[in-house]
Design an enzyme around this catalytic site. Structure first.
Site, PDB file in Angstrom:
ATOM      1  N   ASN A  44       0.827  -1.207   0.000  1.00  0.00           N
ATOM      2  CA  ASN A  44       0.000   0.000   0.000  1.00  0.00           C
ATOM      3  C   ASN A  44       0.865   1.262   0.000  1.00  0.00           C
ATOM      4  O   ASN A  44       2.046   1.205  -0.343  1.00  0.00           O
ATOM      5  CB  ASN A  44      -1.011  -0.011   1.154  1.00  0.00           C
ATOM      6  N   ARG A  45       0.299   2.399   0.403  1.00  0.00           N
ATOM      7  CA  ARG A  45       0.927   3.698   0.148  1.00  0.00           C
ATOM      8  C   ARG A  45       1.600   4.292   1.377  1.00  0.00           C
ATOM      9  O   ARG A  45       1.111   4.137   2.492  1.00  0.00           O
ATOM     10  CB  ARG A  45      -0.124   4.676  -0.392  1.00  0.00           C
ATOM     11  N   HIS A  70       3.384   0.188  -2.628  1.00  0.00           N
ATOM     12  CA  HIS A  70       3.771  -1.224  -2.634  1.00  0.00           C
ATOM     13  C   HIS A  70       5.281  -1.452  -2.596  1.00  0.00           C
ATOM     14  O   HIS A  70       5.800  -2.424  -3.158  1.00  0.00           O
ATOM     15  CB  HIS A  70       3.173  -1.941  -3.843  1.00  0.00           C
ATOM     16  N   HIS A 141      -1.367  -9.813  -3.838  1.00  0.00           N
ATOM     17  CA  HIS A 141      -2.227  -8.942  -4.648  1.00  0.00           C
ATOM     18  C   HIS A 141      -2.947  -9.729  -5.743  1.00  0.00           C
ATOM     19  O   HIS A 141      -2.990  -9.317  -6.899  1.00  0.00           O
ATOM     20  CB  HIS A 141      -1.390  -7.822  -5.267  1.00  0.00           C
ATOM     21  N   TYR A 143      -5.960 -10.932  -7.983  1.00  0.00           N
ATOM     22  CA  TYR A 143      -7.223 -10.367  -8.455  1.00  0.00           C
ATOM     23  C   TYR A 143      -8.197 -11.517  -8.719  1.00  0.00           C
ATOM     24  O   TYR A 143      -7.852 -12.479  -9.407  1.00  0.00           O
ATOM     25  CB  TYR A 143      -7.023  -9.605  -9.766  1.00  0.00           C
ATOM     26  N   ASP A 213     -11.225   1.488  -2.929  1.00  0.00           N
ATOM     27  CA  ASP A 213      -9.795   1.223  -2.803  1.00  0.00           C
ATOM     28  C   ASP A 213      -9.402   1.718  -1.413  1.00  0.00           C
ATOM     29  O   ASP A 213      -8.617   2.651  -1.264  1.00  0.00           O
ATOM     30  CB  ASP A 213      -8.998   1.935  -3.901  1.00  0.00           C
ATOM     31  N   GLN A 249      -7.524  -4.243   2.575  1.00  0.00           N
ATOM     32  CA  GLN A 249      -7.740  -3.306   1.469  1.00  0.00           C
ATOM     33  C   GLN A 249      -8.680  -3.964   0.470  1.00  0.00           C
ATOM     34  O   GLN A 249      -8.335  -4.966  -0.164  1.00  0.00           O
ATOM     35  CB  GLN A 249      -6.415  -2.955   0.784  1.00  0.00           C
ATOM     36  N   GLU A 277      -6.742  -7.462  -0.010  1.00  0.00           N
ATOM     37  CA  GLU A 277      -5.356  -7.461   0.452  1.00  0.00           C
ATOM     38  C   GLU A 277      -5.305  -7.319   1.978  1.00  0.00           C
ATOM     39  O   GLU A 277      -5.600  -6.253   2.506  1.00  0.00           O
ATOM     40  CB  GLU A 277      -4.591  -6.311  -0.206  1.00  0.00           C
TER      41      GLU A 277
END
Length: 311
Positions: A44-45, A70, A141, A143, A213, A249, A277
């Site tokens: 993440n950020r 990430h 991660h 999908y 998100d 997340q 996540e």
């Protein structure tokens, strides 16, 4: 050469691919949306790619607007890991993230174990040690499209997240530091709800992220209770998420570019897959009120997440 995925029978017994992947290793290597990757050293950020640890300032590569995402530009998703198959159902991946790699302090030794159980579960165990104080936040991660990859959007999937609070974000998708109740907002998934029911609501948080998100602050659970579940409306395939992490997340593929050709030559258009996540909170190194992500020498980072499938 095929790449990793998961194939499950749906409610009619038809084998269905539920994890978005690629037909070739080359396709997987070219994409930039972290499909199926281990991400770190910090998932993440981190705001503006900066944080202070034990009085020392650190700067990270900026790769997502004004922020670091990430783990930076050469993050763990680009590493070639040392792989060892333990048995037919277990694979161990290991790597060394060297001191100052992508700006992070400490030589970080990382071990990730994937186990396929007899109960249609994929269990991921993360371990890490460091020789100097650092921050660590690892996740996977993958999908998912539970109606089958390449089979349209995920807006009619039904989601339940056992979280009474979430962490609102600013326009650059960094948490403001607030831990806000989900009640009365489009982020209330305490009871099962369609992903698409409120995703286009006129809500500033949804506009910032072009959908979901966001980090959900998980309610405490027992070891055998899921923190979230998602069910495909067409196939009836159900995904349950179990974790010891404080956050999740929930990402609805709002920024997938539509230029990657995933398995079967299908474009990865917006909202055709989702991610769950498990994690510590985004930007925790800059938010003292968030659970700490600090790892010190002599300590072991150890966490586990299980994705369980059923019909």
């Amino acid at each position: 050469m095929g790449t990793v995925g998961a194939w499950l029978p749906d409610k009619k017994g038809r084998l269905t691919s539920v994890i978005v992947g690629f037909d070739t290793i080359e396709g997987l290597a070219k994409q930039t949306s972290y499909y199926g990757a281990i991400v770190g050293r910090y998932a993440n950020r981190i705001a503006k790619g900066k944080f202070t640890l034990e009085g020392e300032k650190y700067s990270l590569p900026i790769n997502n607007g004004p922020n670091s995402l990430h783990g930076g530009k050469a993050n763990f998703s680009y590493k070639v890991w040392d792989a060892k198959q333990i048995d037919e159902q277990t694979v161990v991946l290991e790597t060394l993230s060297e001191h100052t790699e992508e700006g992070y302090p400490g030589n970080l030794q990382v071990k990730v174990t994937y186990t396929l159980t007899e109960n249609n579960e994929i269990t991921i165990t993360y371990e890490a040690t460091t020789d100097r104080t650092t921050v660590v936040n690892l996740t996977n991660h993958a999908y998912f499209n539970l109606n089958g990859e390449g089979n349209g959007d995920i807006l009619y999937h039904v989601v339940q997240i056992n979280a009474s609070h979430y962490t609102p974000i600013d326009s650059t998708l960094i948490p403001t530091g607030e831990i806000a109740p989900v009640k009365g907002t489009p982020f209330d998934f305490i009871n099962p709800e369609r992903i698409g029911k409120r995703i286009n609501n006129d809500h500033p948080q949804l506009k910032f992220a072009k959908g979901y998100d966001h980090n959900f602050v998980l309610n405490r659970h027992g070891a055998h209770l899921p923190v979230a579940s998602v069910t495909g409306d067409i196939t009836g395939i159900k995904l349950e998420v179990f974790t010891d992490q404080p956050g999740l997340q929930f990402y609805t593929g709002n920024f997938t570019p539509g230029t990657n050709l995933t398995r079967g030559n299908v474009k990865d258009t917006m909202r055709t897959a989702f991610a769950m996540e498990t994690q510590h909170f985004p930007d925790s190194p800059n938010k003292p009120n968030f659970p700490s992500t600090v790892l010190k020498p002599g300590e072991v980072y150890n966490t586990q997440t299980t994705y369980k499938f059923s019909v």
